[in-house]
Design a protein around this motif. Structure first.
Motif, short mmCIF file in Angstrom:
data_model
loop_
_atom_site.label_atom_id
_atom_site.label_comp_id
_atom_site.label_asym_id
_atom_site.label_seq_id
_atom_site.Cartn_x
_atom_site.Cartn_y
_atom_site.Cartn_z
N SER A 90 0.79 -1.24 0.00
CA SER A 90 0.00 0.00 0.00
C SER A 90 0.81 1.28 0.00
N PRO A 251 -3.46 1.01 -4.00
CA PRO A 251 -4.07 2.33 -4.01
C PRO A 251 -3.25 3.31 -4.84
N ASN A 253 -2.69 6.31 -4.11
CA ASN A 253 -2.03 7.30 -3.24
C ASN A 253 -0.87 6.67 -2.49
N ARG A 259 -3.26 10.64 4.20
CA ARG A 259 -4.32 10.24 3.30
C ARG A 259 -5.68 10.70 3.80
N SER A 260 -6.66 10.53 2.97
CA SER A 260 -8.01 10.98 3.27
C SER A 260 -8.52 10.37 4.58
N SER A 262 -11.19 9.05 5.05
CA SER A 262 -11.96 7.86 4.72
C SER A 262 -11.09 6.68 4.29
N ASP A 263 -9.78 6.89 4.26
CA ASP A 263 -8.87 5.82 3.87
C ASP A 263 -9.00 4.66 4.85
N GLU A 264 -9.09 3.43 4.33
CA GLU A 264 -9.33 2.27 5.18
C GLU A 264 -8.13 1.89 6.03
N LYS A 265 -6.94 2.22 5.57
CA LYS A 265 -5.74 1.76 6.27
C LYS A 265 -5.06 2.85 7.09
N PRO A 267 -5.94 6.60 7.58
CA PRO A 267 -6.58 7.94 7.56
C PRO A 267 -5.73 8.91 8.37
#
Length: 467
Positions: A90, A251, A253, A259-260, A262-265, A267
């Protein structure tokens, strides 16, 4: 649909240490040097007749040994497997765990260490017991920490070490891991904290030098940072009778540290708030870390040691995470495999093979001799982490549990109890190996070392089934 593997012909890496004598010589020199330093420190640096000499190295450790020991105690085999693997899966965001430590470890030196040193304690449970005037709290924290060492720290270290031994050397978990456990236990027992710290100085030098060489060669092979950006992520197309499908997606990014939300890993609110919270607990109150500054000559040496450690913690981004991404780019089908049955064929793990990113570089980028150096790096990472855990466990049990049960025991008896605890920890670790073997490819490592394997999204990559 279920994924389909047609004519999977990907072969495993084949490495025979006995056919590459220079690698074997390098490893032999490493082990001889390690044992030699352990024996030397046990004779020169400690007084085995006192608890302070054995458990705190006589409170005589200089700053350069404290800094390198903190770094080596922290960087275990799970870092080379987990950080490189997550980088391959990632991107660079996982290095936030390492970069936060650059300033958090300074809190240990400037805020916490002076208080701990002034109190004269040996362990964190002892400090809590005095602070809250509660022997029960002291005993509970000590026992809880000892249990957690077995279920978490030792388990993760052995798991990651086995991933490397199996992938890089083809060695079975039992002979390789038992050998390393026994050697680690011997110098931990014979030399106490002094032997652990000064062997970790050697191990830090080996880890930094060896991984630096691999980083340079890896960047050279991929074409530098610009080449990595251009060639990343190294997806590949999988051919099936009904067409093709792209697998191993990552991803977009991957080169973003923040990161956003809302990023799952990773945020950014968690990176900014949650990681420092857990980092302060780990660096400033865990026995493994704090015991090194408790053995410092004085507060000044403790502070300088944490500065050195903070500087060293900048390195994993460049020495481990980015090389993991390079491995994904250079060997996309192996490291970035995205089909369960193909991953099983490559690395015995249907969840993904990002964990083999660092071993892939070691085996494919380095020439003979330097490969042996990187094998020593991985073994040094595993052994330094285990030695720190064993030594801290012996200290806590003796000071917080044994002394409560036998308050009038002599210092010599307390040192012997420390010996016994390390032996018991080694035996328990060996007994734990069948459990680790059964859990390989499951959730233990993912749970303990955040995002060390491919995300569950990998299972969504399905190619049409053959008709």
């Amino acid at each position: 649909m279920e994924s389909s593997c047609h004519n999977v012909t990907i072969e495993r890496n084949s490495y025979n240490l006995f056919k590459r004598p220079w690698d074997g010589i390098v490893l032999a020199v490493y082990f001889i040097g390690l044992i030699g330093i352990g024996i030397w420190t046990s004779r020169r640096k400690t007084n085995h007749g006192s608890t302070e000499g054995y458990f705190l190295a006589g409170r005589s450790v200089p700053w350069w040994a404290i800094g390198t020991s903190l770094f080596a105690s922290n960087i275990g085999s799970e870092h080379f497997i987990g950080l490189a693997g997550t980088g391959a899966a990632s991107g660079v965001a996982v290095s936030a765990y390492e970069l936060h430590a650059v300033w958090i470890v300074l809190l240990l030196g400037w805020l916490f260490a002076p208080i701990y040193l002034k109190s004269g304690v040996y362990t964190m449970p002892q400090f809590l017991g005095r602070r809250f005037q509660s022997p029960r709290l002291r005993a509970f924290v000590s026992v809880y920490t000892l249990i957690s060492y077995i279920l978490t720290k030792v388990s993760v270290d052995l798991y990651a070490g086995d991933v490397f031994m199996k992938e890089a050397l083809g060695w079975d978990i039992y002979p390789s891991t038992i050998t390393l456990l026994v050697i680690t236990g011997i110098y931990t027992i014979t030399g106490g904290l002094a032997a652990v710290i000064y062997t970790e100085v050697l191990q830090s030098v080996i880890m930094v030098a060896g991984s630096f060489v691999l980083m340079v060669l890896s960047f050279n092979k991929v074409g530098g940072l610009s080449g990595l950006r251009e060639k990343w992520p190294g997806n590949y197309t999988y051919s099936v009778p009904n067409g093709t499908c792209d697998v191993g997606a990552v991803p977009d990014n991957a080169f973003h540290m923040f990161r956003s939300p809302s990023d799952e890993k990773f945020p950014w609110p968690a990176v900014v708030i949650a990681i420092p919270s857990t980092g302060i607990f780990y660096w400033c109150s865990s026995q493994v870390m704090v015991q090194r500054v408790l053995g410092a000559k004085n507060a000044f040496h403790a502070k300088l040691g944490t500065i050195l450690c903070g500087l060293l913690k900048i390195l994993p981004l460049f020495l481990i995470v980015l090389p993991g991404m390079i491995a994904r780019t250079l060997y996309p089908r192996r490291v970035g495999c995205g089909i369960a049955c193909e991953c099983e064929e490559i690395c015995d793990n249907s969840d993904g093979c990002s964990n083999i990113a660092y071993p892939e570089l070691v085996l494919n980028v380095l020439p003979t001799g330097l490969t042996g150096l990187l094998l020593a790096v991985m073994m040094a990472a595993l052994m330094s982490s285990l030695a720190s855990t064993f030594n801290s466990a012996g200290t806590m049990f003796t000071i917080d549990v044994w002394n409560a049960l036998r308050p009038h025991s002599s210092q010599r008896q307390q040192v012997v109890v420390g010996y016994v605890v390390v032996v018991v920890m080694v035996v328990i670790s060996v007994a734990w190996l069948p459990v680790l073997e059964a859990l390989q490819g499951d959730q233990l490592f993912l749970y303990l070392q955040v995002q060390c394997r491919q995300s569950a999204a990998m299972h969504s990559h399905h190619c049409p089934q053959s008709t």
